[in-house]
Every structure is written in structure tokens, then in C-alpha cells.
Scaffold this motif. Structure first.
Motif, PDB file in Angstrom:
ATOM      1  N   ARG A 163      41.656  47.572  27.988  1.00  0.00           N
ATOM      2  CA  ARG A 163      41.974  47.128  26.633  1.00  0.00           C
ATOM      3  C   ARG A 163      40.916  46.134  26.190  1.00  0.00           C
ATOM      4  O   ARG A 163      40.308  45.435  27.014  1.00  0.00           O
ATOM      5  N   ALA A 164      40.691  46.091  24.892  1.00  0.00           N
ATOM      6  CA  ALA A 164      39.794  45.077  24.351  1.00  0.00           C
ATOM      7  C   ALA A 164      40.419  43.702  24.551  1.00  0.00           C
ATOM      8  O   ALA A 164      41.641  43.539  24.442  1.00  0.00           O
ATOM      9  N   MET A 165      39.571  42.742  24.870  1.00  0.00           N
ATOM     10  CA  MET A 165      40.061  41.396  25.126  1.00  0.00           C
ATOM     11  C   MET A 165      40.868  40.889  23.933  1.00  0.00           C
ATOM     12  O   MET A 165      40.420  40.964  22.782  1.00  0.00           O
ATOM     13  N   GLY A 166      42.064  40.409  24.189  1.00  0.00           N
ATOM     14  CA  GLY A 166      42.922  39.890  23.135  1.00  0.00           C
ATOM     15  C   GLY A 166      43.925  40.886  22.603  1.00  0.00           C
ATOM     16  O   GLY A 166      44.859  40.495  21.895  1.00  0.00           O
ATOM     17  N   GLU A 167      43.749  42.165  22.899  1.00  0.00           N
ATOM     18  CA  GLU A 167      44.717  43.162  22.462  1.00  0.00           C
ATOM     19  C   GLU A 167      45.855  43.267  23.459  1.00  0.00           C
ATOM     20  O   GLU A 167      45.680  43.037  24.661  1.00  0.00           O
ATOM     21  N   ALA A 168      47.045  43.637  22.967  1.00  0.00           N
ATOM     22  CA  ALA A 168      48.213  43.732  23.838  1.00  0.00           C
ATOM     23  C   ALA A 168      48.315  45.078  24.530  1.00  0.00           C
ATOM     24  O   ALA A 168      48.751  45.166  25.675  1.00  0.00           O
ATOM     25  N   ALA A 169      47.946  46.143  23.835  1.00  0.00           N
ATOM     26  CA  ALA A 169      48.176  47.490  24.347  1.00  0.00           C
ATOM     27  C   ALA A 169      47.086  47.911  25.314  1.00  0.00           C
ATOM     28  O   ALA A 169      45.900  47.723  25.049  1.00  0.00           O
ATOM     29  N   TRP A 170      47.483  48.497  26.428  1.00  0.00           N
ATOM     30  CA  TRP A 170      46.550  49.079  27.387  1.00  0.00           C
ATOM     31  C   TRP A 170      46.308  50.542  27.053  1.00  0.00           C
ATOM     32  O   TRP A 170      47.217  51.245  26.618  1.00  0.00           O
ATOM     33  N   GLN A 171      45.101  51.010  27.276  1.00  0.00           N
ATOM     34  CA  GLN A 171      44.773  52.429  27.220  1.00  0.00           C
ATOM     35  C   GLN A 171      44.574  52.931  28.654  1.00  0.00           C
ATOM     36  O   GLN A 171      44.083  52.197  29.508  1.00  0.00           O
ATOM     37  N   VAL A 172      44.945  54.172  28.884  1.00  0.00           N
ATOM     38  CA  VAL A 172      44.839  54.740  30.223  1.00  0.00           C
ATOM     39  C   VAL A 172      43.489  55.427  30.358  1.00  0.00           C
ATOM     40  O   VAL A 172      43.150  56.318  29.584  1.00  0.00           O
ATOM     41  N   GLY A 173      42.700  55.027  31.320  1.00  0.00           N
ATOM     42  CA  GLY A 173      41.422  55.658  31.586  1.00  0.00           C
ATOM     43  C   GLY A 173      41.529  56.709  32.670  1.00  0.00           C
ATOM     44  O   GLY A 173      42.596  56.935  33.256  1.00  0.00           O
ATOM     45  N   ALA A 174      40.431  57.364  32.942  1.00  0.00           N
ATOM     46  CA  ALA A 174      40.405  58.376  33.997  1.00  0.00           C
ATOM     47  C   ALA A 174      40.485  57.694  35.360  1.00  0.00           C
ATOM     48  O   ALA A 174      39.871  56.649  35.578  1.00  0.00           O
ATOM     49  N   PRO A 175      41.239  58.271  36.297  1.00  0.00           N
ATOM     50  CA  PRO A 175      41.224  57.733  37.661  1.00  0.00           C
ATOM     51  C   PRO A 175      39.805  57.727  38.220  1.00  0.00           C
ATOM     52  O   PRO A 175      38.990  58.584  37.879  1.00  0.00           O
ATOM     53  N   LEU A 176      39.513  56.770  39.065  1.00  0.00           N
ATOM     54  CA  LEU A 176      38.184  56.715  39.647  1.00  0.00           C
ATOM     55  C   LEU A 176      37.983  57.868  40.630  1.00  0.00           C
ATOM     56  O   LEU A 176      38.920  58.367  41.238  1.00  0.00           O
ATOM     57  N   TYR A 177      36.747  58.239  40.758  1.00  0.00           N
ATOM     58  CA  TYR A 177      36.331  59.399  41.544  1.00  0.00           C
ATOM     59  C   TYR A 177      35.905  58.941  42.934  1.00  0.00           C
ATOM     60  O   TYR A 177      35.152  57.983  43.073  1.00  0.00           O
ATOM     61  N   GLU A 219      38.953  44.240  29.187  1.00  0.00           N
ATOM     62  CA  GLU A 219      39.584  44.056  30.484  1.00  0.00           C
ATOM     63  C   GLU A 219      39.779  45.430  31.118  1.00  0.00           C
ATOM     64  O   GLU A 219      40.284  46.347  30.473  1.00  0.00           O
ATOM     65  N   LEU A 220      39.400  45.551  32.367  1.00  0.00           N
ATOM     66  CA  LEU A 220      39.619  46.766  33.138  1.00  0.00           C
ATOM     67  C   LEU A 220      40.579  46.431  34.270  1.00  0.00           C
ATOM     68  O   LEU A 220      40.276  45.609  35.131  1.00  0.00           O
ATOM     69  N   GLU A 221      41.737  47.068  34.245  1.00  0.00           N
ATOM     70  CA  GLU A 221      42.732  46.850  35.287  1.00  0.00           C
ATOM     71  C   GLU A 221      42.656  47.994  36.291  1.00  0.00           C
ATOM     72  O   GLU A 221      42.800  49.161  35.932  1.00  0.00           O
ATOM     73  N   LEU A 222      42.431  47.669  37.534  1.00  0.00           N
ATOM     74  CA  LEU A 222      42.287  48.644  38.605  1.00  0.00           C
ATOM     75  C   LEU A 222      43.479  48.548  39.542  1.00  0.00           C
ATOM     76  O   LEU A 222      43.879  47.439  39.942  1.00  0.00           O
ATOM     77  N   GLY A 276      48.036  59.748  27.855  1.00  0.00           N
ATOM     78  CA  GLY A 276      48.605  58.604  28.549  1.00  0.00           C
ATOM     79  C   GLY A 276      49.419  57.765  27.598  1.00  0.00           C
ATOM     80  O   GLY A 276      49.761  58.172  26.499  1.00  0.00           O
ATOM     81  N   GLU A 277      49.751  56.556  28.007  1.00  0.00           N
ATOM     82  CA  GLU A 277      50.451  55.631  27.137  1.00  0.00           C
ATOM     83  C   GLU A 277      49.542  54.470  26.800  1.00  0.00           C
ATOM     84  O   GLU A 277      48.725  54.051  27.600  1.00  0.00           O
ATOM     85  N   ASN A 278      49.731  53.918  25.601  1.00  0.00           N
ATOM     86  CA  ASN A 278      48.886  52.804  25.194  1.00  0.00           C
ATOM     87  C   ASN A 278      49.677  51.518  25.113  1.00  0.00           C
ATOM     88  O   ASN A 278      49.415  50.662  24.295  1.00  0.00           O
TER      89      ASN A 278
END
Length: 743
Positions: free
Chosen positions: A61-75, A104-107, A574-576
Motif C-alpha cells: 500500500r502507498a504510505m499513509g493509505e489504509a487499504a492493502w493491495q494483494v501482490g503476486a506471491p514471491l517466486y 509499504e510492502l508486507e511480507l 484479491g482484496e484491497n
């Protein structure tokens, strides 16, 4: 081995389970590749996990935004078969981001052997290169004034050339800065001409960093532009027309963060002259060459080159190639050869190519080919070859591309093994009678290959080296190795009625390969979170989602760049939403294995070129990992186990239930009818009985209630109808004779 220039991420203390054995994943370090304008690449360096059952998911998510976007799983990279020093790691990219924005990238790493760990890092995309913060305009109108201005150039200078022809060759020794680049700009692209007068070298040589060359025509020499200094950074070529040269734009090793966009390059070669005509003597007549890390090559128009766009340094990372149109390529349209990972060729239009997409080799990956339209291929669509000096290719990820070829739908011809590659959601189309009767001729041995959810036309032989030679699609699918969820298309594929050319020799100038609404490629793909949205019950096959506008290929209008991206189309699958977003409208979720959300999330701080600080080996309570379960009867088929990790579409916060959610938004000419089918044996095949009903209360249109027919295909369950009055069509089973395989 040379250390690659990367940004490392220093993480604070994390709560984690100690490694119990070599099977339990150990997180060593998180590394952020050099950011580009719209993409971020991440590597998670690891140890252990010898049984390879761990996974790492990503949200952002962009810093300061509440909603997360779902990215591709790592390879998961397999460096043990790479002839370059590559650490054990998971790696992947986050696409379609905003320029000059901190994310922010959440792993979230999970290993059934005992690890469940979540951490967050931050990274910032680069801005689109702009004018100096403190510009000093220097007007010039003849060659003498231009030479004087270039010789005395200082950071912030904007050297403006009046329209006219400037004869000679030019050198720029000075450097600008990131905030105050040196800009050399013509009054108009067509009217301001740098003429090399037949020079045997380069019209323009740049020795500094942060130098912008813009709005010019450059012609009449061996090469138009070369950036001559290894390690130079931040150079730009924008809105330049290049012609009457043997080579276009050249580079040196370890250069960083170039932006080469919205140019037109006309090379010396003419279609249908191709590599096989003369043994490759023109293979290195190159249009745009980049070496190093962090480059962006976008929205250029290329015609008449050996390799139109290429990476040319072993170990290259974090390179974006998007929005380009190549109108002819004697050899490769886009060459990712030698790259290590997070190199990305996406949303390009590649016409009239010998072998349009080259991965010869990839050193671990992922090297992405995403949503490219590729038409009129002479030889191989994707060159998964080895290099005799550096070894076999490992880690190509080839998703959602449209290939239309006059010879065979998909062809790879080499005796070298291709390792750990993925072909998913692609569309492979050839002429009605493919060469040798072979729809697919895949003579490369494969190791850890994932080939599924692709669409093919027409039916014919499907030959896979070391796997099997099958007389038709049905036999290949029944073997259970590849394409468990693949689709054999009918001849109604493209809305324009376009068909594959009978021969590669005529030039294809323009083409419309958007899907017909009744094409069997519609809604036939696997939901791959992080690679673009979709409109219907599932993604369409190929590069272009039906109902979404096609991307813009080639140079963009003046003052249009990544700061005003085209609107996204469809649902990413995904969900945001983040934790605590109760009541917020949620995007459709695609069924995936359930995951358990860790209790704590720690933040990390990005420090360029810093030494890694390893996580603390603090004990944490092991968390269970729910098993992958099949969908209820009557819903869309669940992915086979090998696919589960590839199409994981929701973050760890998701619950364990699996469900099908029909699209609430209307879509032209599609009726939302959900079908469930049963089968019973009859003479000559089986009988399929299908019941339909509206998919949701938002789709109240009447649906046909019952239909029965016989077919000779294996039993299957289909979800939605393709027309207002018929259940999902059966796959065709036509076969063709088996010719002698080519060596």
C-alpha cells in the motif's frame, strides 16, 4: 563474482520460530532492487527449506493509505542450476505503481515445518525525469554554438537548439545532478537535426550522468548515441527520432536508472530478412541496448533492427520494458538474456519477429513476459535457450500473452533443458493447418515446468520432449502432465475476425486481437493475483481482457507519461482491505488455500547500500497452515496442487472458507448463468446433464433450466454459459496424423 548494486533493507527485530531442521525456512535478509518508475522488485534471501514447501506472500500500500493491495506471491528461485553466483531466495515484483511514491510492502513467510513470520519494508518508486529545479536556458542556433554550450555545460543547463541541421559529432563530458540535470533539447523532433555526416562512430557520446537528450532527430553515422562511462546514472533519451544508422543507442556496464522512452528508431534491416536467412550476421544490429540495473525502456517505436531492445549484461536486475511497439526484428524483439531477476517485458506489441521474446539464459529469475501481444512469428515465440558460455535458462515467467504465428502455435527447439519456468494464461494461435500438423513442438527438455491454463487453436499434435508426443489436445490433456485446465479454442477467437497469416513473409502493419465475446478464451484463465485485473468470473486468456481498453503502444502524446497512468480495468482477484476495515466494500476473492494471520507486524527501514542486520532468532508459537481443499461440486474447478502457490490471491488475514463470487458489475453481451453438470456413460461417449440458474441476485435475467447432450470428451464441470441458451461447449477432439519429429 562482482557484487551487484542493490538496495538492502535493514529489518528490526522480528518474532520468529527457530529453525528446527534444514527443512524449516530461515529468513536471512530482505533486499529491494533498484526501483523503477512504476515497479518495485524484492528479494528475500533465505536458508534451509530443503523440502521447498515454504511460501512468501506479499501485500502493499502507498504510505499513509489504509487499504492493502494483494501482490503476486514471491517466486522461489533455484540457484543450484544457475551458472552465476545467485543466493537462495524468494523474489518477485510489484507492478503498476505510482511514480515517486513510498510504499509499504508486507511480507508473510509460512513454512509448515514451523515458521510463520510477517514483516514490513518500505521502498519508493523513482519520479519521471523532469527539468532542472533551477534551469538556466542556453539558446543555440548553429554547430559552433552547440559545441561551445556542450563543452561548458553545468548542472541545470537547458541547451535549447533552434530548428535546423547541425553537422558533425558531439561529446558531453559534464554531469548534471538528480535535481539539476543537463538537458539538450531541440525545438521540434522533426526540425532539429544532428547529422553525423557518415561518421564511423557515434553522433552523440555522453560521458557524464544525469544528462537528458530530448526532442531531436539524430542520423547518418554508425551509431546515434552511446553512453560511454561504466556506472553512469540517470541518463535520459526522450522523444528522439533516429535513422540512417547501423546501431541505435548503446551502453556500458553497470549503468543505473536510465529512462529511454517515447522515441522512434528506424534501423537498416527490412522484413522479411531474418536470422535463418544468413546465419545471423545481423543479429547484433541493435536498436536499444541497456547494461546494468534499474533502467526503463518504454513506449518506443522500433523497426528494422536485429535485436530491437536488449539487456546486455550478465546479472542485470530491475529493468522495465513496456509499452513499446517493434514492427520488425531480424532476431529478437525483446531480449532479456543474462538477467538475474525482476526484469520485466510487459504490455508490448511485437510484430514481425524471428523469435520475439528471448530468455537465453535467465540466471534464476523471475524474468517476466506479461500481457504482450505478439503477431507474425517466424521461429520461436519464447526462446528458452541456453548460452554455450553461461549455461541453461532458469526462471522465465510467461503469463497472459497473445501469440499469433503462421507456423506453429508454440515452438521451442533446442536440446538444452529449460528449468523452472511457467507458461500460464497465454493464448497460442496459428493457421488452420499448422506446419507438420504440430500445434505445439516443444523439443526442449524441461525441469520443474508449469504449463497450464493456456488456450490453443487449432487442434493438432502436441509434442513435449521427454514428456510425450500426443496426437491431439485431448490426448495431451488426458496424460495429466500439462494443461490440466487448458482450453482448446474454436475458430471464433478475435472480435475482428483476424486469423494467423499463412506465411511470415508479408509485413503485418496493424492488428486487432481483442477477444470475441463468444470466444472460449473468455473467462478461461487462472486468477493470478498481482498481474492485472479481470471483468468476468475469471481472467481471459491472452494479453487483452475483453471489455478493457487496449494499452497504448509506441510514443505517447507530448506531456503524457507515467504520472497520469491509464485507469485500471477489472478486478485483481484479491482484496484491497486491511485489518479493521469492517464495512468497507471488498473486491471479489478468488478461491485459494487458506492462511492464518500472524499476530504481529514489525516495520523495517530502507537504507541504501547498508550492511544487512539479521533478524533476531526469537521463539514464536508455530501456527497451523490449513490444507488446500477442493471446491464444492458445481463450482469452478480447483487448481491442481502444483498451481496452488502460483495463484494464491489473498493475504494472510483471509478466512479459510472457499467460495465463488459472481461479478456484480454488468458486462456487455454476457449473461450471468451458473451451470452445474453431471455425466453418465452412454454408447460412444458420455451424456452430460446441465442445470443453470442466475449466479447472484444482481443477475436476475432468466436462464435456460436444463439441457442434455452427448460428447466424447472426459467428464468436466463448467460454471457459466457462453451464450444465453447453451451450456458450456465441449472441447473438440479432432486429431491429425503424426509426422516424424524434427531433430
Amino acid at each position: 563474482m562482482r557484487t551487484l548494486p542493490l538496495f538492502t533493507i535493514t529489518t528490526l527485530t522480528l518474532t520468529a520460530a527457530p529453525a528446527l531442521a534444514a527443512e524449516n525456512l530461515t529468513i536471512v535478509e530482505t533486499v529491494i532492487d533498484r526501483p523503477t518508475v512504476v515497479t518495485l522488485g524484492v528479494q528475500v534471501l533465505i536458508g534451509d527449506d530443503d523440502d521447498r514447501d515454504a511460501a512468501i506472500e506479499l501485500r502493499y500500500r502507498a504510505m499513509g493509505e489504509a487499504a492493502w493491495q494483494v501482490g503476486a506471491p514471491l517466486y522461489r528461485v533455484r540457484p543450484e542450476v544457475v551458472n552465476l553466483q545467485v543466493p537462495q531466495q524468494f523474489a518477485g515484483s510489484v507492478f503498476d505503481l505510482r511514480p515517486d511514491t513510498t510504499y509499504e510492502l508486507e511480507l508473510h513467510a509460512v513454512d509448515p515445518d514451523g515458521l510463520d513470520e510477517t514483516w514490513t519494508v518500505t521502498a519508493t518508486t523513482r519520479p519521471v525525469p523532469g527539468d532542472p529545479a533551477a534551469p538556466k536556458v542556453i539558446p543555440v542556433s548553429d554547430a559552433g554554438e552547440l559545441g561551445d554550450a556542450l563543452g561548458a555545460a553545468q548542472p541545470g543547463d537547458v541547451i535549447e537548439l533552434a530548428d535546423g541541421t547541425y553537422g558533425g559529432t558531439w561529446s558531453i563530458e559534464s554531469s548534471g545532478t538528480a535535481d539539476d540535470p543537463i538537458v539538450v533539447r531541440g525545438a521540434s523532433t522533426g526540425g532539429t537535426i544532428l547529422d553525423g555526416e557518415g561518421a564511423g562512430g557515434n553522433v552523440v557520446e555522453v560521458y557524464g550522468s544525469h544528462v537528458h537528450i530530448e526532442r531531436l532527430t539524430i542520423r547518418s553515422a554508425n551509431r546515434a548515441i552511446r553512453f560511454q562511462t561504466a556506472g553512469a546514472e540517470g541518463n535520459v533519451v526522450r522523444r528522439v527520432h533516429i535513422e540512417d544508422v547501423n546501431l541505435g543507442i548503446g551502453a556500458r556496464e553497470d549503468q543505473l536508472d536510465f529512462y529511454i522512452c517515447d522515441n522512434t528508431l528506424v534501423g537498416p534491416l527490412a522484413w522479411p530478412n531474418v536470422y535463418s536467412d544468413d546465419g545471423g550476421v545481423n543479429a547484433n544490429v541493435d536498436g536499444i541496448v541497456v547494461q546494468g540495473f534499474g533502467h526503463v525502456v518504454c513506449h518506443n517505436e522500433m523497426v528494422g533492427w536485429g535485436d530491437a531492445i536488449k539487456t546486455a549484461q550478465d546479472g542485470a536486475r530491475a529493468i522495465d520494458i513496456y509499452g513499446n511497439i517493434t514492427r520488425s526484428a531480424y532476431d529478437n524483439a525483446i531480449e532479456l538474456d543474462g538477467s538475474t531477476g525482476n526484469t520485466r517485458a510487459m504490455r508490448n506489441l511485437l510484430l514481425n519477429s524471428y523469435s520475439p521474446l528471448s530468455f537465453q539464459p535467465i540466471f534464476g529469475g523471475p524474468a517476466y513476459a506479461l500481457r504482450n501481444v505478439v503477431v507474425n512469428v517466424k521461429d520461436e515465440q519464447t526462446k528458452l535457450h541456453a548460452n554455450s558460455d553461461t549455461g541453461e535458462t532458469v526462471g522465465a515467467v510467461i503469463l497472459h500473452n497473445t501469440f499469433v504465428s503462421p507456423s506453429r502455435a508454440n515452438q521451442v527447439q533446442t536440446t538444452d533443458t529449460a528449468h523452472d519456468f511457467r507458461l500460464l494464461n497465454n493464448l497460442y494461435v496459428t493457421r488452420a493447418e499448422p506446419e507438420g500438423g504440430q500445434t505445439v513442438l516443444f523439443s526442449a527438455p524441461s525441469a520443474h515446468a508449469e504449463i497450464d491454463y493456456n488456450g490453443y487453436w487449432p487442434d493438432g499434435q502436441f509434442e513435449f520432449e521427454g514428456v510425450g508426443d500426443y496426437p491431439d489436445f485431448a490426448a495431451m490433456q488426458a496424460a495429466g502432465v500439462f494443461e490440466a485446465h487448458g482450453t482448446l479454442l474454436g475458430d471464433d477467437i478475435f472480435a475482428s475476425g483476424y486469423v494467423a497469416p499463412a506465411s511470415y513473409m508479408p509485413v503485418v502493419e496493424e492488428v486487432d486481437v481483442s477477444l470475441s465475446q463468444s470466444s472460449l478464451a473468455v473467462d478461461a484463465g487462472a486468477p493470478l493475483t498481482g498481474f492485472g485485473g479481470f471483468l468476468g468470473a475469471a481472467p481471459d486468456l491472452g494479453a487483452l481482457e475483453a471489455g478493457c481498453a487496449a494499452p497504448h503502444y509506441g510514443p505517447r502524446p507530448e506531456n503524457v507519461d507515467e504520472t497520469a497512468p491509464a485507469p485500471a480495468c477489472g478486478d485483481s482477484g484479491g482484496e484491497n482491505v486491511g485489518r479493521g476495515d469492517v464495512g468497507r466494500r471488498r473486491r471479489r476473492r478468488v478461491p485459494t488455500p487458506a492462511a492464518v494471520r500472524p499476530a504481529t507486524v514489525r516495520r523495517a527501514v530502507a537504507i541504501p547500500q547498508a550492511a544487512p542486520i539479521r533478524r533476531a532468532a526469537t521463539r514464536a508459537r508455530p501456527r497451523p497452515r490449513p490444507p488446500v481443499t477442493a471446491r464444492p461440486a458445481g463450482t469452478r474447478r480447483a487448481p491442481r496442487p502444483a498451481m496452488a502457490r502460483a495463484i494464491r490471491a489473498r493475504p494472510p488475514v483471509r478466512t479459510a472458507r472457499a467460495r465463488v463470487v459472481a461479478a456484480a458489475r454488468p458486462r456487455a453481451r454476457r449473461r450471468r448463468c451458473c451451470w452445474s453438470c453431471s455425466h453418465s456413460p452412454v454408447a460412444g461417449g458420455d451424456e452430460r446433464t446441465c442445470m443453470s440458474s442466475p449466479c447472484s441476485v444482481s443477475s436476475p435475467a432468466p436462464c435456460p433450466r436444463r439441457t442434455t447432450r452427448s460428447s466424447t470428451v472426459r467428464s468436466s464441470t463448467s460454471r457459466c454459459s457462453r451464450s444465453p441458451s447453451a451450456p458450456p461447449p465441449a472441447r473438440a477432439t479432432a486429431g491429425s496424423p503424426s509426422p516424424t519429429p524434427r531433430s
